[in-house]
Design a protein around this motif. Structure first.
Motif, PDB file in Angstrom:
ATOM      1  N   LEU A   9      41.648  35.218  31.913  1.00 50.66           N
ATOM      2  CA  LEU A   9      41.441  35.913  33.186  1.00 50.66           C
ATOM      3  C   LEU A   9      40.610  35.021  34.104  1.00 50.66           C
ATOM      4  O   LEU A   9      39.659  34.374  33.658  1.00 50.66           O
ATOM      5  CB  LEU A   9      40.663  37.215  32.970  1.00 50.66           C
ATOM      6  N   SER A  10      40.989  35.009  35.380  1.00 49.57           N
ATOM      7  CA  SER A  10      40.155  34.307  36.363  1.00 49.57           C
ATOM      8  C   SER A  10      38.894  35.138  36.586  1.00 49.57           C
ATOM      9  O   SER A  10      38.823  36.308  36.183  1.00 49.57           O
ATOM     10  CB  SER A  10      40.920  34.176  37.694  1.00 49.57           C
ATOM     11  N   THR A  12      37.821  36.452  39.306  1.00 48.01           N
ATOM     12  CA  THR A  12      38.166  37.636  40.115  1.00 48.01           C
ATOM     13  C   THR A  12      38.819  38.705  39.245  1.00 48.01           C
ATOM     14  O   THR A  12      38.493  39.891  39.323  1.00 48.01           O
ATOM     15  CB  THR A  12      39.168  37.244  41.237  1.00 48.01           C
ATOM     16  N   GLU A  13      39.795  38.263  38.399  1.00 49.70           N
ATOM     17  CA  GLU A  13      40.472  39.234  37.544  1.00 49.70           C
ATOM     18  C   GLU A  13      39.479  39.932  36.610  1.00 49.70           C
ATOM     19  O   GLU A  13      39.584  41.119  36.349  1.00 49.70           O
ATOM     20  CB  GLU A  13      41.557  38.530  36.721  1.00 49.70           C
ATOM     21  N   ARG A  14      38.518  39.142  36.107  1.00 50.53           N
ATOM     22  CA  ARG A  14      37.515  39.759  35.230  1.00 50.53           C
ATOM     23  C   ARG A  14      36.788  40.889  35.940  1.00 50.53           C
ATOM     24  O   ARG A  14      36.443  41.891  35.335  1.00 50.53           O
ATOM     25  CB  ARG A  14      36.468  38.720  34.825  1.00 50.53           C
ATOM     26  N   ASN A  16      38.073  42.717  38.129  1.00 53.21           N
ATOM     27  CA  ASN A  16      39.019  43.825  38.290  1.00 53.21           C
ATOM     28  C   ASN A  16      39.355  44.521  36.972  1.00 53.21           C
ATOM     29  O   ASN A  16      40.071  45.522  36.971  1.00 53.21           O
ATOM     30  CB  ASN A  16      40.319  43.322  38.922  1.00 53.21           C
ATOM     31  N   LEU A  17      38.869  43.965  35.866  1.00 53.60           N
ATOM     32  CA  LEU A  17      39.188  44.566  34.561  1.00 53.60           C
ATOM     33  C   LEU A  17      38.664  45.993  34.507  1.00 53.60           C
ATOM     34  O   LEU A  17      37.470  46.234  34.729  1.00 53.60           O
ATOM     35  CB  LEU A  17      38.547  43.733  33.439  1.00 53.60           C
ATOM     36  N   GLY A  35      44.001  46.330  34.583  1.00 56.93           N
ATOM     37  CA  GLY A  35      43.271  46.463  35.840  1.00 56.93           C
ATOM     38  C   GLY A  35      43.624  47.774  36.534  1.00 56.93           C
ATOM     39  O   GLY A  35      44.066  48.741  35.901  1.00 56.93           O
ATOM     40  N   GLN A  39      47.752  47.877  35.854  1.00 59.65           N
ATOM     41  CA  GLN A  39      48.292  46.524  35.923  1.00 59.65           C
ATOM     42  C   GLN A  39      47.801  45.701  34.721  1.00 59.65           C
ATOM     43  O   GLN A  39      46.604  45.696  34.405  1.00 59.65           O
ATOM     44  CB  GLN A  39      47.819  45.866  37.230  1.00 59.65           C
ATOM     45  N   LEU A  41      46.615  42.562  33.259  1.00 56.56           N
ATOM     46  CA  LEU A  41      46.047  41.308  33.785  1.00 56.56           C
ATOM     47  C   LEU A  41      46.219  40.167  32.778  1.00 56.56           C
ATOM     48  O   LEU A  41      46.345  39.002  33.152  1.00 56.56           O
ATOM     49  CB  LEU A  41      44.554  41.497  34.078  1.00 56.56           C
ATOM     50  N   TRP A  69      37.547  38.105  28.173  1.00 57.64           N
ATOM     51  CA  TRP A  69      38.032  38.959  29.264  1.00 57.64           C
ATOM     52  C   TRP A  69      36.892  39.742  29.928  1.00 57.64           C
ATOM     53  O   TRP A  69      37.059  40.245  31.037  1.00 57.64           O
ATOM     54  CB  TRP A  69      39.057  39.989  28.741  1.00 57.64           C
TER      55      TRP A  69
END
Lengths: 319, 319
Positions: A9-10, A12-14, A16-17, A35, A39, A41, A69
């Motif tokens: 995970l990037s 940003t994605e982290r 959004n987790l 997410g 979604q 991720l 993550w």
């Protein structure tokens, strides 16, 4: 050692987790980083199944795969909802079976497991138990929950092929009854540990031979242990091709299961939950026999089933 | 290394040795030193079955066990008549199958094997092959020959329990047909290599549970792979006793074989060729189901079968 395949995970994605879905079976571990709006991720696959993890090591085994993550800093714990054999007596923490008839899963009956790491909050989904005749499942109930989230109160006959293949009947959102068949395990034992194994090559399956064998088993299921031996006799006497032998073994064992479940699929629709070649073979066999077979994707049903629990937990914590 | 149990011959007995009978199976080797009037002078048991002997080593493996029985000096070669898997493709020397219907054995169709040691002259008994449905046996034909030497032209339904259990029909001294069931091998696979194995203890068998399981399999043979799994479910849910689980596994698998052979034993006499607990269980099951079961001793039938061949060889060499 476990084989791992884990997507990253990037940063940003982290952030959004939202939560993590896990299917922790006997021989396989699968996890999904989820997410907003369900979604996916990232996903992780590992052979660190429950049989490979020593007692007391489950939290470590989990963090080893999904630790990357988790957001840093982690403001509040990320909820991890786990189905499968992790809830068995030999798993992480026993999640006592729920009894039939019942909904496939229930947010009231999750087993919360205390963790050393405060970044996660872990819930294990209990399996289902049928009293008479006695039968059990762990993991499949979550896939059934995913299916119920799609079909609602419709009745369904569901077949979940695998090591221990299950046939379940859903009515009005409840699991009414189910039965387990050792089809996959018998296939493994016979193809790798028996006197048949020398005759068998799992390279490619011959569909005509497979259908013939399904028909043979359906015609005389009591004769199964003779039909199995005939793979060896035919190899010895006529030099049966090893791929035909494989097709025959596969057909005989799936045919035996279909002989036992005939009243469930005969002129009916069967929803097959699975993936890959195995579920395709069940579908081929059922279609050939005049049943309507619909393949449902096991991964998305598992995520949907776990997701319904995750979202119920949120509502519960708000109310 | 092989475990050997071999009785010795005195010098006088060695001089009285007429010939040697051998049953060389997949996992077991048995030999008998035979004197005048079929008297057994000595016997040898070893686990040096065909699977344990490397190609090219069979003569050495044989002499290692029976070499001490040979007279010294050896005026003329001692004939050794061997039945079993020694005649298979992976055995000492392939003895091509004889085809049904036929007498169980025939002195015209022994395979003579050349030996380096001139003190012995070795003959291998071929197995039997049925063309339709394809089936094979190696070793059991000699036991059937022993039975024919006793019952003459009487018809008989014969069951030979074992790893690959056989049901053969004898008529007027001929083997008319036979069928093989993988009962013993399935029992081994399931009790030692499957997910059922943890639930099973082979200490002692509970006969009531055994009979119940035989009846269950007879009632619904197509359901066998569910009935097998129910051993596991019952162990998980009700803590099924491990000896009851063993009795159940044994009963289900023997019951499955009896479901397939019902028309052979129903209200009939069955001659069971075997020894020990296994043949007793078949006998118990058949008697409970109203059949007449007669146990025939496998060792004496094997010697009688090989003996009939040995004596035919003597007549042949005189004429």
């Amino acid at each position: 050692m476990s084989n791992e395949l884990s997507s990253k995970l990037s940063i940003t994605e982290r952030q959004n987790l939202e939560w993590i879905a896990v299917d922790w079976g006997t021989s396989q571990f699968r996890a999904w980083a989820i997410g907003m709006q369900n979604q996916v991720l990232a996903r992780a696959d590992s052979n660190a199944g429950v049989h490979k993890v020593a007692a007391g090591n489950f939290e470590f085994a989990l963090l080893k795969i999904i630790g990357d993550w988790l957001p840093s800093p982690c403001v509040q714990p990320i909820q991890v909802v786990i189905c499968g054999m992790a809830g068995a007596r030999q798993g992480w923490c026993e999640a006592p079976y729920r009894s039939l008839p019942c909904q496939p899963v229930s947010e009231d009956q999750l087993t919360e497991v205390s963790t050393y790491d405060s970044r996660i909050q872990v819930f294990i989904v209990p399996g289902l138990c049928q009293k008479n005749p006695v039968d059990v499942m762990r993991g499949e109930e979550t896939q059934l929950a995913g299916l119920v989230s799609r079909i609602g109160n419709d009745s369904a006959c569901v077949c979940l092929p695998g090591t221990h293949s299950k046939w379940a009947q859903l009515e009005a959102g409840l699991v009414k009854q189910f039965k387990t068949y050792m089809t996959g395990e018998l296939f493994e034992l016979l193809s790798t540990h028996s006197t048949l194994s020398f005759a068998i090559s799992k390279d490619a399956l011959n569909l005509s031979e497979f259908h013939r064998a399904v028909a043979d088993a359906l015609h005389k299921p009591a004769d199964i242990s003779n039909q199995l031996f005939s793979i060896r006799s035919t190899a010895l006497v006529h030099g049966l091709d090893a791929q035909l032998a494989y097709s025959r073994l596969s057909g005989l064992l799936i045919g035996l299961e279909l002989a036992a479940t005939r009243e469930l699929w005969h002129q009916q629709q069967v929803r097959l939950i699975g993936t890959g070649d195995l579920v395709s073979l069940y579908s081929e066999a059922l279609l050939e026999l005049g049943a309507e077979a619909v393949i449902e994707d096991v991964e998305s049903l598992t995520i949907d089933g776990l997701s319904s629990l995750y979202h119920s937990l949120q509502i519960e914590s708000v109310t």
